[in-house]
Write an enzyme that holds these catalytic residues in place. Sequence first.
Site, PDB file in Angstrom:
ATOM      1  N   PRO A   1       0.513  -1.178  -0.014  1.00  0.00           N
ATOM      2  CA  PRO A   1      -0.030  -0.045   0.066  1.00  0.00           C
ATOM      3  C   PRO A   1       0.589   1.330  -0.033  1.00  0.00           C
ATOM      4  O   PRO A   1       0.590   2.074   0.738  1.00  0.00           O
ATOM      5  CB  PRO A   1      -0.673  -0.172   1.228  1.00  0.00           C
ATOM      6  CG  PRO A   1      -0.705  -1.349   1.466  1.00  0.00           C
ATOM      7  CD  PRO A   1      -0.009  -2.101   0.855  1.00  0.00           C
ATOM      8  N   GLU A   2       1.057   1.686  -0.932  1.00  0.00           N
ATOM      9  CA  GLU A   2       1.604   2.963  -1.308  1.00  0.00           C
ATOM     10  C   GLU A   2       0.973   3.374  -2.547  1.00  0.00           C
ATOM     11  O   GLU A   2       0.379   2.640  -3.182  1.00  0.00           O
ATOM     12  CB  GLU A   2       2.974   3.142  -1.359  1.00  0.00           C
ATOM     13  CG  GLU A   2       3.722   2.595   0.057  1.00  0.00           C
ATOM     14  CD  GLU A   2       5.188   3.087  -0.139  1.00  0.00           C
ATOM     15  OE1 GLU A   2       5.532   4.005  -0.429  1.00  0.00           O
ATOM     16  OE2 GLU A   2       5.865   2.297   0.531  1.00  0.00           O
TER      17      GLU A   2
ATOM     18  N   LYS B   1      -3.651   7.056  -0.724  1.00  0.00           N
ATOM     19  CA  LYS B   1      -3.580   5.478  -0.762  1.00  0.00           C
ATOM     20  C   LYS B   1      -4.950   4.884  -0.461  1.00  0.00           C
ATOM     21  O   LYS B   1      -5.315   3.787  -0.161  1.00  0.00           O
ATOM     22  CB  LYS B   1      -2.694   5.230   0.275  1.00  0.00           C
ATOM     23  CG  LYS B   1      -1.005   5.316   0.219  1.00  0.00           C
ATOM     24  CD  LYS B   1      -0.423   5.260   1.650  1.00  0.00           C
ATOM     25  CE  LYS B   1       1.166   6.054   1.867  1.00  0.00           C
ATOM     26  NZ  LYS B   1       1.676   5.855   2.989  1.00  0.00           N
TER      27      LYS B   1
ATOM     28  N   ARG C   1       9.363   4.266  12.185  1.00  0.00           N
ATOM     29  CA  ARG C   1       9.391   3.380  11.105  1.00  0.00           C
ATOM     30  C   ARG C   1      10.875   2.992  10.612  1.00  0.00           C
ATOM     31  O   ARG C   1      11.843   3.803  10.736  1.00  0.00           O
ATOM     32  CB  ARG C   1       8.883   4.258   9.804  1.00  0.00           C
ATOM     33  CG  ARG C   1       7.419   4.569  10.108  1.00  0.00           C
ATOM     34  CD  ARG C   1       6.431   3.614  10.520  1.00  0.00           C
ATOM     35  NE  ARG C   1       6.320   2.716   9.358  1.00  0.00           N
ATOM     36  CZ  ARG C   1       5.449   2.688   8.319  1.00  0.00           C
ATOM     37  NH1 ARG C   1       4.768   3.791   8.155  1.00  0.00           N
ATOM     38  NH2 ARG C   1       5.264   1.721   7.400  1.00  0.00           N
TER      39      ARG C   1
END
Length: 293
Positions: free
Chosen positions: A2-3, A54, A283
């Site tokens: 998901p980008e 997204k 992240r």
Amino acid sequence: MPELPEVETIRRGLEKYVVGHKILDVEEINRGILEGDATKILGSKITAARRIGKGLIINLDNKYSLAIHIKLTGQLIYRDPKTEKEPVSPDKVGAIPNKFTHIIFTLDRNARLYYNDQRRFGWIRILPTEKVLELPFFKEMGPEPFKDLTETTFSNIISRRITASSPQKLGGWSTPVKPLIMDQTKIGGIGNIYANDALFEAKINPKRPAKTLNKKEISKLYKAIIKVMEKSFEEGGASELSFVNILGQTGNYQSYSLVYGKKGKPCPRNDGGMIERIELGGRGTFFCPICQK
DNA sequence: GCGGGTGTTCACGC
DNA sequence: CGCGTGAACACCCG
């Protein structure tokens, strides 16, 4: 998934295979994903598939829409007798429904649309079309690559010359550039893979406070974002986790990724550097300490 | 068993 | 309210 490139790959699949179908039934196998009144969409025809950042929007012909976010592990899979006779390969999904199938849309002409999600972070919301853009996720989305994110707009965001909420505020962001470009309210669509790879491509250290980037670096970073995403479009997205397209096929960008996930490997520029992994904004962040300044 | 995972989203502190 | 940080969500993989 998901980008932006992965969600766009799904959107194109929805446009090709799903638009034009009628929704005959909605089966909710597991609760907590689908929100809203499913009876509102029964009998309606799917007229368009849109993407904002997204997020996905499926428009129906009865003034209702489906807003969808697949988060990390969501899959939208289309099956009909026709595509099953022309085997799609490789089909990573296999038998369906499976233990991660949470929603089944029965379509006309014997077709089905499945929503699978291993981690169940994703959501599907049924709501009047006019309310879709009022969802905070869409309403607060920043400009995005290939749409309204021009190089000038990008430069203004990075150097904080203007923002929607405080047009007169100057001075720049002290936030490291990587979390900044991943902030969906600043720029839409960039996630962890492409942020890491674009910063490598532009030779910029992800820890650099955004306000320390000069004009030339901002320009290089903008072009790098476009470049890595265009490469991913060609490869059908990145399938590190469970991303597949609407036919269940994997993408191949991960074979070309520059630094994402490559801790301990030599720098692709062969400059003697080893890819390091650090945490930034919570992240995993990958970069070469030699060429990314 | 442990660390790590393509993303938000919320709670909390300043 | 803006900004930054950290945890939570649920489950698999090496």
